[in-house]
Design a protein around this motif. Sequence first.
Motif, PDB file in Angstrom:
ATOM      1  N   GLY A   4       0.809  -1.218   0.000  1.00  0.00           N
ATOM      2  CA  GLY A   4       0.000   0.000   0.000  1.00  0.00           C
ATOM      3  C   GLY A   4       0.837   1.261   0.000  1.00  0.00           C
ATOM      4  N   GLU A   5       1.913   1.235   0.768  1.00  0.00           N
ATOM      5  CA  GLU A   5       2.797   2.406   0.821  1.00  0.00           C
ATOM      6  C   GLU A   5       3.479   2.655  -0.525  1.00  0.00           C
ATOM      7  N   ARG A   6       3.840   1.565  -1.224  1.00  0.00           N
ATOM      8  CA  ARG A   6       4.475   1.725  -2.535  1.00  0.00           C
ATOM      9  C   ARG A   6       3.495   2.329  -3.543  1.00  0.00           C
ATOM     10  N   ILE A   7       2.229   1.874  -3.497  1.00  0.00           N
ATOM     11  CA  ILE A   7       1.227   2.453  -4.404  1.00  0.00           C
ATOM     12  C   ILE A   7       1.071   3.940  -4.120  1.00  0.00           C
ATOM     13  N   LYS A   8       0.913   4.277  -2.841  1.00  0.00           N
ATOM     14  CA  LYS A   8       0.713   5.679  -2.470  1.00  0.00           C
ATOM     15  C   LYS A   8       1.921   6.524  -2.866  1.00  0.00           C
ATOM     16  N   GLU A   9       3.122   6.031  -2.585  1.00  0.00           N
ATOM     17  CA  GLU A   9       4.337   6.771  -2.918  1.00  0.00           C
ATOM     18  C   GLU A   9       4.420   7.065  -4.414  1.00  0.00           C
ATOM     19  N   LEU A  10       4.181   6.049  -5.239  1.00  0.00           N
ATOM     20  CA  LEU A  10       4.246   6.242  -6.691  1.00  0.00           C
ATOM     21  C   LEU A  10       3.122   7.148  -7.181  1.00  0.00           C
ATOM     22  N   ARG A  11       1.934   7.000  -6.600  1.00  0.00           N
ATOM     23  CA  ARG A  11       0.799   7.855  -6.989  1.00  0.00           C
ATOM     24  C   ARG A  11       1.121   9.311  -6.689  1.00  0.00           C
ATOM     25  N   VAL A  12       1.666   9.578  -5.509  1.00  0.00           N
ATOM     26  CA  VAL A  12       2.012  10.951  -5.114  1.00  0.00           C
ATOM     27  C   VAL A  12       3.129  11.496  -6.012  1.00  0.00           C
ATOM     28  N   GLN A  13       4.117  10.660  -6.320  1.00  0.00           N
ATOM     29  CA  GLN A  13       5.213  11.074  -7.203  1.00  0.00           C
ATOM     30  C   GLN A  13       4.677  11.507  -8.570  1.00  0.00           C
ATOM     31  N   LYS A  14       3.642  10.820  -9.038  1.00  0.00           N
ATOM     32  CA  LYS A  14       3.056  11.137 -10.344  1.00  0.00           C
ATOM     33  C   LYS A  14       1.994  12.240 -10.231  1.00  0.00           C
ATOM     34  N   LYS A  15       1.838  12.783  -9.002  1.00  0.00           N
ATOM     35  CA  LYS A  15       0.877  13.856  -8.745  1.00  0.00           C
ATOM     36  C   LYS A  15      -0.553  13.467  -9.124  1.00  0.00           C
ATOM     37  N   LEU A  16      -0.905  12.228  -8.774  1.00  0.00           N
ATOM     38  CA  LEU A  16      -2.253  11.718  -9.041  1.00  0.00           C
ATOM     39  C   LEU A  16      -3.049  11.658  -7.747  1.00  0.00           C
ATOM     40  N   THR A  17      -4.326  11.948  -7.827  1.00  0.00           N
ATOM     41  CA  THR A  17      -5.211  11.716  -6.686  1.00  0.00           C
ATOM     42  C   THR A  17      -5.640  10.255  -6.721  1.00  0.00           C
ATOM     43  N   ASP A  59       5.765  -6.799  -9.678  1.00  0.00           N
ATOM     44  CA  ASP A  59       6.718  -7.320  -8.713  1.00  0.00           C
ATOM     45  C   ASP A  59       7.162  -6.225  -7.750  1.00  0.00           C
ATOM     46  N   TYR A  60       7.439  -5.039  -8.285  1.00  0.00           N
ATOM     47  CA  TYR A  60       7.843  -3.941  -7.411  1.00  0.00           C
ATOM     48  C   TYR A  60       6.710  -3.591  -6.445  1.00  0.00           C
ATOM     49  N   LEU A  61       5.492  -3.488  -6.954  1.00  0.00           N
ATOM     50  CA  LEU A  61       4.371  -3.138  -6.085  1.00  0.00           C
ATOM     51  C   LEU A  61       4.185  -4.163  -4.973  1.00  0.00           C
ATOM     52  N   MET A  62       4.262  -5.436  -5.296  1.00  0.00           N
ATOM     53  CA  MET A  62       4.019  -6.485  -4.307  1.00  0.00           C
ATOM     54  C   MET A  62       5.221  -6.739  -3.394  1.00  0.00           C
ATOM     55  N   ASN A  63       6.418  -6.721  -3.959  1.00  0.00           N
ATOM     56  CA  ASN A  63       7.599  -7.156  -3.206  1.00  0.00           C
ATOM     57  C   ASN A  63       8.636  -6.075  -2.956  1.00  0.00           C
ATOM     58  N   GLY A  64       8.509  -4.970  -3.654  1.00  0.00           N
ATOM     59  CA  GLY A  64       9.473  -3.899  -3.470  1.00  0.00           C
ATOM     60  C   GLY A  64      10.770  -4.104  -4.224  1.00  0.00           C
ATOM     61  N   SER A  65      10.793  -5.056  -5.150  1.00  0.00           N
ATOM     62  CA  SER A  65      12.005  -5.268  -5.935  1.00  0.00           C
ATOM     63  C   SER A  65      11.633  -5.364  -7.407  1.00  0.00           C
ATOM     64  N   ASN A  66      12.461  -4.800  -8.241  1.00  0.00           N
ATOM     65  CA  ASN A  66      12.201  -4.880  -9.669  1.00  0.00           C
ATOM     66  C   ASN A  66      12.707  -6.190 -10.225  1.00  0.00           C
ATOM     67  N   ASP A  67      11.969  -6.759 -11.131  1.00  0.00           N
ATOM     68  CA  ASP A  67      12.380  -8.029 -11.731  1.00  0.00           C
ATOM     69  C   ASP A  67      13.143  -7.801 -13.023  1.00  0.00           C
ATOM     70  N   GLU A  68      13.521  -6.563 -13.288  1.00  0.00           N
ATOM     71  CA  GLU A  68      14.220  -6.275 -14.535  1.00  0.00           C
ATOM     72  C   GLU A  68      15.560  -6.991 -14.606  1.00  0.00           C
ATOM     73  N   VAL A  69      16.257  -7.109 -13.484  1.00  0.00           N
ATOM     74  CA  VAL A  69      17.535  -7.833 -13.472  1.00  0.00           C
ATOM     75  C   VAL A  69      17.301  -9.279 -13.864  1.00  0.00           C
ATOM     76  N   ILE A  70      16.286  -9.887 -13.282  1.00  0.00           N
ATOM     77  CA  ILE A  70      15.950 -11.269 -13.620  1.00  0.00           C
ATOM     78  C   ILE A  70      15.561 -11.369 -15.089  1.00  0.00           C
ATOM     79  N   ALA A  71      14.760 -10.421 -15.552  1.00  0.00           N
ATOM     80  CA  ALA A  71      14.297 -10.443 -16.940  1.00  0.00           C
ATOM     81  C   ALA A  71      15.463 -10.370 -17.916  1.00  0.00           C
ATOM     82  N   THR A  72      16.493  -9.616 -17.581  1.00  0.00           N
ATOM     83  CA  THR A  72      17.625  -9.524 -18.498  1.00  0.00           C
ATOM     84  C   THR A  72      18.466 -10.789 -18.474  1.00  0.00           C
ATOM     85  N   GLN A  73      18.461 -11.495 -17.347  1.00  0.00           N
ATOM     86  CA  GLN A  73      19.215 -12.737 -17.260  1.00  0.00           C
ATOM     87  C   GLN A  73      18.449 -13.908 -17.861  1.00  0.00           C
TER      88      GLN A  73
END
Length: 115
Positions: A4-17, A59-73
């Motif tokens: 929930g905190e990650r959603i709120k943080e990203l929403r606020v960063q994007k200046k969305l209500t 993955d970032y929203l649920m776990n707080g980590s990006n899976d981009e590293v895994i995706a590139t491997q």
Amino acid sequence: MGFGERIKELRVQKKLTQSELAKMVGLTYIQIGRYETQKSNPSSDVLQKLANALDTTGDYLMNGSNDEVIATQLTDKELLKQFKAVEQLNAEDKHLIKTFIDAFLTKRQVQKLAH
């Protein structure tokens, strides 16, 4: 930081209500509020819509980590998609799938040793 905190943080960063984000993903602001206060978790469909609207990954929203590293491997995108789907399963189903994979890999190792 939780989901929930990650959603709120990203929403606020994007200046969305909450209402604006809700409209983008086809929900009500009340539901966005439930996610942000962790009173509810989204379905996999909604999770993906939230991730897209917030320019991140599920993955970032649920776990707080990006899976981009895994995706590139991992070059097999179908396999990556399957692994992501497995991550959404309950612990018992995950254990069963890991057991099948382990059994298959063990069989292959034994076959290599026999030749």
